[in-house]
Design a protein around this motif. Structure first.
Motif, mmCIF file in Angstrom:
data_model
loop_
_atom_site.group_PDB
_atom_site.id
_atom_site.type_symbol
_atom_site.label_atom_id
_atom_site.label_comp_id
_atom_site.label_asym_id
_atom_site.label_seq_id
_atom_site.Cartn_x
_atom_site.Cartn_y
_atom_site.Cartn_z
ATOM 1 N N ALA A 358 0.806 -1.229 0.000
ATOM 2 C CA ALA A 358 0.000 0.000 0.000
ATOM 3 C C ALA A 358 0.836 1.274 0.000
ATOM 4 O O ALA A 358 0.270 2.363 -0.014
ATOM 5 C CB ALA A 358 -0.936 0.002 1.212
ATOM 6 N N HIS A 359 2.152 1.167 0.012
ATOM 7 C CA HIS A 359 3.001 2.348 0.096
ATOM 8 C C HIS A 359 4.034 2.337 -1.025
ATOM 9 O O HIS A 359 4.122 1.392 -1.801
ATOM 10 C CB HIS A 359 3.716 2.402 1.450
ATOM 11 N N LYS A 360 4.810 3.375 -1.068
ATOM 12 C CA LYS A 360 5.964 3.452 -1.959
ATOM 13 C C LYS A 360 7.200 3.733 -1.098
ATOM 14 O O LYS A 360 7.183 4.660 -0.306
ATOM 15 C CB LYS A 360 5.786 4.590 -2.953
ATOM 16 N N PRO A 361 8.283 2.945 -1.207
ATOM 17 C CA PRO A 361 8.445 1.777 -2.072
ATOM 18 C C PRO A 361 7.633 0.588 -1.566
ATOM 19 O O PRO A 361 7.234 0.538 -0.406
ATOM 20 C CB PRO A 361 9.939 1.483 -1.999
ATOM 21 N N ASN A 362 7.413 -0.391 -2.472
ATOM 22 C CA ASN A 362 6.679 -1.603 -2.121
ATOM 23 C C ASN A 362 7.493 -2.828 -2.508
ATOM 24 O O ASN A 362 8.668 -2.714 -2.871
ATOM 25 C CB ASN A 362 5.296 -1.601 -2.787
ATOM 26 N N ILE A 363 6.879 -3.996 -2.456
ATOM 27 C CA ILE A 363 7.649 -5.228 -2.699
ATOM 28 C C ILE A 363 8.150 -5.340 -4.139
ATOM 29 O O ILE A 363 9.085 -6.101 -4.392
ATOM 30 C CB ILE A 363 6.847 -6.495 -2.330
ATOM 31 N N LEU A 364 7.564 -4.597 -5.073
ATOM 32 C CA LEU A 364 8.106 -4.612 -6.436
ATOM 33 C C LEU A 364 9.509 -4.020 -6.458
ATOM 34 O O LEU A 364 10.405 -4.512 -7.156
ATOM 35 C CB LEU A 364 7.195 -3.820 -7.386
ATOM 36 N N ASP A 365 9.699 -2.953 -5.675
ATOM 37 C CA ASP A 365 11.003 -2.287 -5.649
ATOM 38 C C ASP A 365 12.065 -3.130 -4.955
ATOM 39 O O ASP A 365 13.260 -2.911 -5.165
ATOM 40 C CB ASP A 365 10.866 -0.935 -4.931
ATOM 41 N N LEU A 366 11.649 -4.087 -4.138
ATOM 42 C CA LEU A 366 12.607 -4.892 -3.389
ATOM 43 C C LEU A 366 13.439 -5.790 -4.296
ATOM 44 O O LEU A 366 14.592 -6.097 -3.982
ATOM 45 C CB LEU A 366 11.868 -5.751 -2.354
ATOM 46 N N VAL A 367 12.864 -6.229 -5.436
ATOM 47 C CA VAL A 367 13.592 -7.140 -6.343
ATOM 48 C C VAL A 367 13.541 -6.672 -7.792
ATOM 49 O O VAL A 367 13.878 -7.429 -8.703
ATOM 50 C CB VAL A 367 13.036 -8.574 -6.236
ATOM 51 N N ASN A 368 13.094 -5.433 -8.005
ATOM 52 C CA ASN A 368 12.998 -4.878 -9.370
ATOM 53 C C ASN A 368 12.109 -5.752 -10.253
ATOM 54 O O ASN A 368 12.504 -6.185 -11.334
ATOM 55 C CB ASN A 368 14.387 -4.721 -9.997
ATOM 56 N N ALA A 369 10.895 -6.014 -9.769
ATOM 57 C CA ALA A 369 9.924 -6.820 -10.518
ATOM 58 C C ALA A 369 8.834 -5.908 -11.063
ATOM 59 O O ALA A 369 8.640 -4.782 -10.584
ATOM 60 C CB ALA A 369 9.320 -7.897 -9.622
ATOM 61 N N GLN A 370 8.125 -6.404 -12.077
ATOM 62 C CA GLN A 370 7.041 -5.617 -12.667
ATOM 63 C C GLN A 370 5.665 -6.047 -12.153
ATOM 64 O O GLN A 370 4.668 -5.383 -12.407
ATOM 65 C CB GLN A 370 7.072 -5.751 -14.195
ATOM 66 N N GLY A 371 5.611 -7.162 -11.453
ATOM 67 C CA GLY A 371 4.347 -7.622 -10.879
ATOM 68 C C GLY A 371 4.601 -8.496 -9.674
ATOM 69 O O GLY A 371 5.677 -9.090 -9.540
ATOM 70 N N ALA A 372 3.622 -8.573 -8.786
ATOM 71 C CA ALA A 372 3.760 -9.416 -7.589
ATOM 72 C C ALA A 372 2.381 -9.906 -7.161
ATOM 73 O O ALA A 372 1.361 -9.237 -7.386
ATOM 74 C CB ALA A 372 4.417 -8.655 -6.446
ATOM 75 N N ALA A 373 2.379 -11.093 -6.567
ATOM 76 C CA ALA A 373 1.140 -11.676 -6.027
ATOM 77 C C ALA A 373 1.464 -12.295 -4.673
ATOM 78 O O ALA A 373 2.490 -12.956 -4.518
ATOM 79 C CB ALA A 373 0.571 -12.728 -6.976
ATOM 80 N N ILE A 374 0.603 -12.049 -3.717
ATOM 81 C CA ILE A 374 0.767 -12.610 -2.372
ATOM 82 C C ILE A 374 -0.428 -13.503 -2.082
ATOM 83 O O ILE A 374 -1.580 -13.100 -2.278
ATOM 84 C CB ILE A 374 0.856 -11.493 -1.302
ATOM 85 N N CYS A 375 -0.143 -14.717 -1.656
ATOM 86 C CA CYS A 375 -1.202 -15.609 -1.190
ATOM 87 C C CYS A 375 -0.964 -15.852 0.294
ATOM 88 O O CYS A 375 0.065 -16.422 0.679
ATOM 89 C CB CYS A 375 -1.165 -16.934 -1.948
ATOM 90 N N PHE A 376 -1.876 -15.385 1.116
ATOM 91 C CA PHE A 376 -1.715 -15.525 2.563
ATOM 92 C C PHE A 376 -3.062 -15.875 3.168
ATOM 93 O O PHE A 376 -4.042 -15.149 3.005
ATOM 94 C CB PHE A 376 -1.174 -14.226 3.173
ATOM 95 N N GLU A 377 -3.091 -17.032 3.847
ATOM 96 C CA GLU A 377 -4.308 -17.528 4.501
ATOM 97 C C GLU A 377 -5.483 -17.538 3.539
ATOM 98 O O GLU A 377 -6.569 -17.037 3.828
ATOM 99 C CB GLU A 377 -4.610 -16.686 5.747
ATOM 100 N N ASP A 378 -5.222 -18.105 2.315
ATOM 101 C CA ASP A 378 -6.240 -18.306 1.276
ATOM 102 C C ASP A 378 -6.800 -17.010 0.709
ATOM 103 O O ASP A 378 -7.857 -17.013 0.052
ATOM 104 C CB ASP A 378 -7.395 -19.175 1.800
ATOM 105 N N LYS A 379 -6.117 -15.891 0.917
ATOM 106 C CA LYS A 379 -6.512 -14.629 0.309
ATOM 107 C C LYS A 379 -5.414 -14.197 -0.665
ATOM 108 O O LYS A 379 -4.244 -14.457 -0.446
ATOM 109 C CB LYS A 379 -6.730 -13.544 1.368
ATOM 110 N N TYR A 380 -5.837 -13.539 -1.759
ATOM 111 C CA TYR A 380 -4.908 -13.136 -2.810
ATOM 112 C C TYR A 380 -4.791 -11.607 -2.831
ATOM 113 O O TYR A 380 -5.794 -10.889 -2.735
ATOM 114 C CB TYR A 380 -5.373 -13.640 -4.172
#
Length: 755
Positions: A358-380
């Motif tokens: 929800a902020h900048k920087p986010n997890i995309l900036d952590l590894v220089n990726a163009q997209g990310a998906a999190i699956c946690f406790e059956d929520k996407y």
């Protein structure tokens, strides 16, 4: 993949050939040697010669049979034997090589460089003739002083590599010297080169992993230097072929004279080379690359020169590690600052995932990726450019089934997961991080396809030859001309520092989860204690309040009976109102007392036939059912389940009573049933009554909450649904409703946790 082929000399068989004759070749057990030196195999206990190369006559004027089973003193003077014994006291013989050996032959002294190896109770002594005897130390120092100074003054890996090939060529005088760097798949690339003008340049060309097969790479890790003085040599055999102690071929892993693989000889001849030397570059105990030296004519390199080149390779290995790490220093610092920010965001957000996305920087900036998906406790949760949800769910299942590690990284997902072709524009590269594998909690990062053109030194796909007996054999390619390959379905590669950043994030997330779990456990403990205290208070308060209320009610009744004739109508009316209010107050306290008891009494779980329970409740409500003329519909037999029979009876009683009470339809009906295919089973009570507005769906479960005046629809305390909710939740289930205002309501409930 698309290929632009300048040369295509291999046979297309129409099917996939899976041969590995290169990888299977037992090159360390060849049983033969290059003839530019002599090998003596000795028993360490007494220095008896038990094996010998068959070229001894050309060096010592002694046939192999004259040396076999003889003491080494047959060949060496006593002072040389004594020197050898002193050397063998060392545990690591590599640190003393070479030793100076002086052998008198026909009244003439010949000097040899002696290289010692120890293996399974034997000593292998290899001797190479010294053509020109010099002061080894000062010559060694002279060779290396200038080169080391230049290497240490370089600022980056490319500059270091170029100076290294120049200095090695200056010391060794080879026609071409180049640095060959391996990638993660063991394909190689020439990153630096120094050569004579007439030689073809291989700079920036790629070479397939099959050019240097696995067992050859293993030997390069164990031996820092390998020399082939003349590719057209005639091999010299070891006599006898098998080691007499083991009756097995002699292991030549550490031999400097070890014969060359026929495939490698063919490879060199195809390149137009007559001599070569290779020096290993080792990083973190892994083969990083090679310093490859080529010559167009036979070329013997004295051990002293080779030793200097090897030393330079070892120093360069250390320098390259530092230069490679320093090149990413600024980027690593940036990733570290992103990680720090994410830690800060996660610590202040109620849900740590909001801190990641929800902020900048986010997890995309952590590894220089163009997209990310999190699956946690059956929520996407998704961020940036990601494949369709269905594709991500399938990919998640595949990862969970096929990988046990904490992290998986690839720049070509298609190689592992062919379905990735469907979304190559978004996710040709994948970095998958497992947070909790047992719960299928993952973070996935995606990189899109980057179409690349790779310049190969010849066709990288080994030709298949068919021999006279019909056998298939992989052979070295015969052309090294530029051969271009267009590579698709690959992304930019993931850097080691990016992978490390992802692993650090995993540790941080686990720490946050554990901390929040600890906080939640403390809150649950406090809540449980408060609920117990509240239940006890409600029980005591309601019990103690009932006595004065009864007194007020009774005294009011006595006043009406004893002084009814004296009181006027207004006075009687007020006393009757007081009696009615105290009765309602007592009913409310009774409901509160019952509600508090539910939290204090243990459930009495038993196998219960719900048909019997509902039948019993309907019998109790029979008078009201007949009075209101409501139709009871039970279309199928209810199941037998494990529950508290009395309390579940109360749930059905409250829901059915409400369905009767809040119904003003001319033809009233109530349906009692369950959903067969639900897990857990979902029971429901449905009616065609007055219905409930959606804004009241939550409020109606609060204790004493009524949507109508106390006198309307038969009154009541407003505690029935609250009690039903508590009973359901104590069974581990949930209760909820669907309703259309003016048309009716359906109350659903389960009696065990969701699966």
């Amino acid at each position: 993949m698309t290929f632009n082929q300048a040369n295509n000399n291999y046979i297309n068989l129409g099917f996939k050939v899976d041969l590995s004759n290169c990888d299977r070749e037992p090159i360390q057990f060849s049983g033969t040697l290059q003839p530019h030196g002599v090998m003596l195999v000795l028993l360490e206990s007494n220095l008896q010669i038990i094996q010998v190369s068959d070229n001894t006559f050309s060096f010592f004027n002694l046939h192999p049979q004259e040396l076999l089973n003889q003491d080494l003193s047959k060949l060496l003077e006593p002072e040389q034997i004594s020197l050898l014994h002193d050397c063998l006291q060392q545990e690591d013989l590599q640190t003393i090589n070479p030793i100076e050996i002086n052998i008198k032959i026909l009244d003439k002294s010949l000097f040899f460089d002696g290289i010692l190896h120890r293996h399974e109770g034997i000593i292998i002594l290899e001797l190479e003739l010294v053509v020109e005897k010099k002061n080894n130390f000062f010559n060694f120092y002279h060779l290396l002083k200038s080169a080391l100074s230049k290497l240490q003054n370089t600022s980056n890996l490319q500059e270091l590599s170029q100076i290294l090939v120049r200095e090695v060529r200056k010391i060794s005088n080879f026609d071409r010297v180049m640095i060959y760097q391996f990638d993660e798949n063991w394909n190689g690339k020439v990153i630096a080169e120094d050569k004579t003008e007439n030689m073809t340049s291989y700079l920036n060309l790629h070479y397939p992993a099959s050019d240097i097969p696995q067992q050859a790479r293993q030997l390069y890790c164990r031996n820092w230097l390998r020399l082939i003085p003349d590719v057209n040599y005639q091999p010299t055999a070891i006599i006898p072929t098998n080691n007499p102690l083991t009756n097995q071929p002699l292991d030549l892993t550490h031999s400097v004279l070890r014969s060359v693989s026929p495939l490698h000889i063919e490879y060199m001849q195809n390149m137009g080379l007559q001599a070569s030397m290779s020096i290993s570059i080792i990083k973190n105990q892994q083969l990083w690359g090679l310093i490859a030296c080529h010559h167009q004519t036979p070329k013997y390199v004295q051990y002293e020169i080779r030793h200097a080149c090897e030393f330079l390779g070892r120093i360069a290995s250390l320098e390259m590690i530092a230069k490679e790490d320093n090149e990413d220093f600024d980027y690593k610092f940036l990733l570290s600052s992103v990680h720090s920010k994410l830690v800060e965001y996660m610590s202040v957000e109620a849900d740590f995932i909001d801190g990641l996305i929800a902020h900048k920087p986010n997890i995309l900036d952590l590894v220089n990726a163009q997209g990310a998906a999190i699956c946690f406790e059956d929520k996407y949760y998704f961020l940036g450019n990601v494949p369709p949800v269905a594709e991500i769910q399938n990919l998640w299942e595949w990862i969970n089934q096929h990988f046990q590690e904490d992290i998986f990284a690839t720049d070509c997902l298609f190689n592992y997961y062919p379905q990735a072709e469907n979304f190559k524009d978004i996710a040709s590269g994948l970095l998958a991080l497992s947070i909790a594998k047992s719960q299928k909690n993952y973070v996935l990062w995606f990189r899109p396809e980057v179409i690349q053109t790779v310049n190969w030194g010849g066709n990288p796909h080994k030709p298949v030859e068919v021999s006279g007996n019909g056998e298939l054999r992989l052979s070295p390619r015969k052309s090294f001309a530029l051969w271009q390959e267009t590579v698709r379905m690959k992304s930019l590669p993931w850097k080691h520092c990016e992978i490390n950043s992802a692993l650090e994030l995993r540790s941080t997330i686990l720490g946050v989860i554990l901390r929040k779990a600890d906080e939640l456990a403390k809150l649950n403990f406090e809540l449980e204690r408060s609920n117990k205290e509240l239940d006890a208070f409600a029980y005591i308060a309601s019990h103690d309040l009932k006595e004065p209320l009864r007194g007020i009610h009774n005294y009011s009744s006595f006043l009406i009976e004893d002084y009814g004739e004296i009181l006027n109508n207004d006075g009687k009316s007020k006393l009757q109102t007081l009696m009615r209010l105290t009765q309602r107050m007592e009913d409310l306290i009774e409901s509160l007392l019952h509600f508090s008891r539910l939290g204090r009494v243990d459930l009495s779980m038993q196998e219960t036939n719900l048909n019997d329970v509902v039948s019993q409740i309907l019998d109790l409500l029979r008078a009201r059912i007949e009075e209101t003329k409501v139709e009871i519909r039970i279309h199928k037999i209810l199941p037998t389940i494990s529950c508290d029979r009395i309390q579940i009876g109360e749930v059905f009683s409250n829901l059915i009573a409400n369905a009767i009470k809040y119904n003003d339809s001319p033809e009233k009906w109530i349906e009692i049933s369950y959903l067969e295919d639900s897990h857990p089973l979902i029971f429901y009570v449905r009616d065609n009554g007055i219905g409930i507005r959606e804004k009241h769906f939550e409020g109606i479960f609060r204790i004493f909450k009524r949507l109508h005046a106390p006198s309307k629809y038969g009154g009541g305390t407003g505690a029935g649904l609250t009690i039903a909710k508590k009973i359901v939740e104590r069974h581990g289930g949930n209760i909820w409703l669907e309703s259309s205002y003016g048309q009716g309501s359906t109350f659903y409930f389960t009696l065990e946790p969701d699966s």
